[in-house]
Write a protein that holds these residues in place. Structure first.
Motif, PDB file in Angstrom:
ATOM      1  N   CYS A 286       0.795  -1.227   0.000  1.00  0.00           N
ATOM      2  CA  CYS A 286       0.000   0.000   0.000  1.00  0.00           C
ATOM      3  C   CYS A 286       0.831   1.282   0.000  1.00  0.00           C
ATOM      4  O   CYS A 286       0.337   2.326  -0.397  1.00  0.00           O
ATOM      5  CB  CYS A 286      -0.962   0.006   1.177  1.00  0.00           C
ATOM      6  N   GLY A 287       2.067   1.226   0.451  1.00  0.00           N
ATOM      7  CA  GLY A 287       2.923   2.411   0.429  1.00  0.00           C
ATOM      8  C   GLY A 287       2.704   3.386   1.562  1.00  0.00           C
ATOM      9  O   GLY A 287       3.377   4.416   1.621  1.00  0.00           O
ATOM     10  N   CYS A 288       1.800   3.096   2.481  1.00  0.00           N
ATOM     11  CA  CYS A 288       1.543   4.020   3.599  1.00  0.00           C
ATOM     12  C   CYS A 288       2.784   4.241   4.460  1.00  0.00           C
ATOM     13  O   CYS A 288       2.950   5.289   5.062  1.00  0.00           O
ATOM     14  CB  CYS A 288       0.426   3.484   4.477  1.00  0.00           C
TER      15      CYS A 288
ATOM     16  N   PRO B  75       1.091  10.348   4.460  1.00  0.00           N
ATOM     17  CA  PRO B  75       2.529  10.374   4.735  1.00  0.00           C
ATOM     18  C   PRO B  75       3.355   9.620   3.688  1.00  0.00           C
ATOM     19  O   PRO B  75       4.415  10.094   3.268  1.00  0.00           O
ATOM     20  CB  PRO B  75       2.644   9.713   6.117  1.00  0.00           C
ATOM     21  N   GLY B  76       2.857   8.480   3.259  1.00  0.00           N
ATOM     22  CA  GLY B  76       3.571   7.715   2.236  1.00  0.00           C
ATOM     23  C   GLY B  76       3.597   8.443   0.907  1.00  0.00           C
ATOM     24  O   GLY B  76       4.630   8.489   0.227  1.00  0.00           O
ATOM     25  N   PHE B  77       2.456   9.025   0.526  1.00  0.00           N
ATOM     26  CA  PHE B  77       2.416   9.797  -0.715  1.00  0.00           C
ATOM     27  C   PHE B  77       3.386  10.977  -0.649  1.00  0.00           C
ATOM     28  O   PHE B  77       4.103  11.251  -1.606  1.00  0.00           O
ATOM     29  CB  PHE B  77       0.996  10.312  -1.001  1.00  0.00           C
TER      30      PHE B  77
ATOM     31  N   ILE C  83       3.594   7.418  -8.566  1.00  0.00           N
ATOM     32  CA  ILE C  83       2.801   7.164  -7.357  1.00  0.00           C
ATOM     33  C   ILE C  83       2.100   5.808  -7.399  1.00  0.00           C
ATOM     34  O   ILE C  83       1.295   5.498  -6.527  1.00  0.00           O
ATOM     35  CB  ILE C  83       1.755   8.288  -7.101  1.00  0.00           C
ATOM     36  N   SER C  84       2.431   5.004  -8.387  1.00  0.00           N
ATOM     37  CA  SER C  84       1.717   3.731  -8.574  1.00  0.00           C
ATOM     38  C   SER C  84       1.927   2.750  -7.423  1.00  0.00           C
ATOM     39  O   SER C  84       1.138   1.826  -7.262  1.00  0.00           O
ATOM     40  CB  SER C  84       2.121   3.082  -9.900  1.00  0.00           C
ATOM     41  N   GLY C  85       2.942   2.960  -6.624  1.00  0.00           N
ATOM     42  CA  GLY C  85       3.175   2.068  -5.489  1.00  0.00           C
ATOM     43  C   GLY C  85       2.477   2.514  -4.212  1.00  0.00           C
ATOM     44  O   GLY C  85       2.657   1.909  -3.162  1.00  0.00           O
ATOM     45  N   ASN C  86       1.704   3.573  -4.306  1.00  0.00           N
ATOM     46  CA  ASN C  86       0.971   4.081  -3.143  1.00  0.00           C
ATOM     47  C   ASN C  86      -0.518   3.954  -3.409  1.00  0.00           C
ATOM     48  O   ASN C  86      -1.004   4.409  -4.440  1.00  0.00           O
ATOM     49  CB  ASN C  86       1.326   5.545  -2.874  1.00  0.00           C
ATOM     50  N   LEU C  87      -1.219   3.355  -2.480  1.00  0.00           N
ATOM     51  CA  LEU C  87      -2.658   3.172  -2.629  1.00  0.00           C
ATOM     52  C   LEU C  87      -3.416   4.149  -1.749  1.00  0.00           C
ATOM     53  O   LEU C  87      -3.065   4.356  -0.588  1.00  0.00           O
ATOM     54  CB  LEU C  87      -3.052   1.744  -2.236  1.00  0.00           C
TER      55      LEU C  87
ATOM     56  N   THR D  99      -9.623   6.484  -2.987  1.00  0.00           N
ATOM     57  CA  THR D  99      -9.590   6.520  -4.456  1.00  0.00           C
ATOM     58  C   THR D  99      -9.602   7.936  -5.008  1.00  0.00           C
ATOM     59  O   THR D  99     -10.171   8.177  -6.062  1.00  0.00           O
ATOM     60  CB  THR D  99     -10.739   5.702  -5.081  1.00  0.00           C
ATOM     61  N   GLY D 100      -8.962   8.835  -4.335  1.00  0.00           N
ATOM     62  CA  GLY D 100      -8.948  10.219  -4.786  1.00  0.00           C
ATOM     63  C   GLY D 100      -7.713  10.562  -5.587  1.00  0.00           C
ATOM     64  O   GLY D 100      -7.096  11.586  -5.354  1.00  0.00           O
ATOM     65  N   TYR D 101      -7.390   9.749  -6.537  1.00  0.00           N
ATOM     66  CA  TYR D 101      -6.129   9.935  -7.262  1.00  0.00           C
ATOM     67  C   TYR D 101      -6.081  11.199  -8.109  1.00  0.00           C
ATOM     68  O   TYR D 101      -5.006  11.747  -8.319  1.00  0.00           O
ATOM     69  CB  TYR D 101      -5.827   8.716  -8.129  1.00  0.00           C
ATOM     70  N   GLN D 102      -7.227  11.658  -8.619  1.00  0.00           N
ATOM     71  CA  GLN D 102      -7.187  12.850  -9.479  1.00  0.00           C
ATOM     72  C   GLN D 102      -6.622  14.047  -8.734  1.00  0.00           C
ATOM     73  O   GLN D 102      -5.789  14.787  -9.260  1.00  0.00           O
ATOM     74  CB  GLN D 102      -8.582  13.172 -10.009  1.00  0.00           C
ATOM     75  N   ASN D 103      -7.045  14.248  -7.495  1.00  0.00           N
ATOM     76  CA  ASN D 103      -6.526  15.382  -6.729  1.00  0.00           C
ATOM     77  C   ASN D 103      -5.075  15.163  -6.316  1.00  0.00           C
ATOM     78  O   ASN D 103      -4.312  16.119  -6.185  1.00  0.00           O
ATOM     79  CB  ASN D 103      -7.404  15.635  -5.507  1.00  0.00           C
ATOM     80  N   ILE D 104      -4.687  13.932  -6.118  1.00  0.00           N
ATOM     81  CA  ILE D 104      -3.280  13.653  -5.790  1.00  0.00           C
ATOM     82  C   ILE D 104      -2.404  13.974  -6.998  1.00  0.00           C
ATOM     83  O   ILE D 104      -1.346  14.597  -6.858  1.00  0.00           O
ATOM     84  CB  ILE D 104      -3.119  12.188  -5.314  1.00  0.00           C
TER      85      ILE D 104
END
Length: 159
Positions: free
Chosen positions: A46-48, A106-108, A131-135, A139-144
């Motif tokens: 998850c990458g957290c 924190p992981g992101f 960022i593919s290794g961070n979940l 599911t808010g990937y667009q804002n990330i």
């Protein structure tokens, strides 16, 4: 059997006595009191738990603390400036609403900090790959993704 290790965590030398199989994430959280590093899956998926080890992102839940004796670790607590001012990446995540529930943040933040050091102007595809290794369970990937591009802009303005 325990081992004495010394880590430079967020710029400060820290010592800890840890069992050989103590995970870096547990050492940071329980031995050094740095609870900003989150532990999600405990399998490196998850990458957290991502922290920076000598500037490179690593999964602290897959890393034994004794194997990084003498290394420099940056956790999410160490991303802000010495006066507590947020880093460009932190500001961009707040500005673009990339924080969601905050568990994965924190992981992101550590991953994106390393990504932008290596590639200061990534394309959309490079951001998604980076960022593919961070979940994000929200599911808010667009804002990330927007936050990563905004952080790149802020860093460019600062240089």
């Amino acid at each position: 059997m325990e081992h004495e290790i010394t880590l430079v965590v967020n710029g400060t030398a820290r010592r800890a006595r840890v069992p050989a199989r103590r995970l870096l994430s547990d050492c940071l959280r329980h031995d050094l009191g740095l609870t900003g590093t989150h532990v999600g899956c405990e399998h490196g998926v998850c990458g957290c738990c991502t922290v920076l080890l000598d500037g490179r992102p690593v999964r602290s839940c897959l890393t034994f603390a004794v194997t990084v004796d003498g290394a420099e670790i940056t956790t999410v607590e160490g991303l802000a400036g010495p006066g507590g001012e947020l880093s460009a990446v932190q500001r961009a995540f707040a500005e673009c609403h990339g924080l969601q529930c905050g568990f994965c943040t924190p992981g992101f933040l550590c991953t994106v900090t390393a990504l932008l050091r290596e590639n200061p102007a990534p394309t959309d595809d490079e951001v998604v790959e980076g960022i593919s290794g961070n979940l994000c369970r929200c599911t808010g990937y667009q804002n990330i993704v927007k936050a990563v591009h905004r952080a790149a802009e802020l860093l460019a303005e600062e240089s």
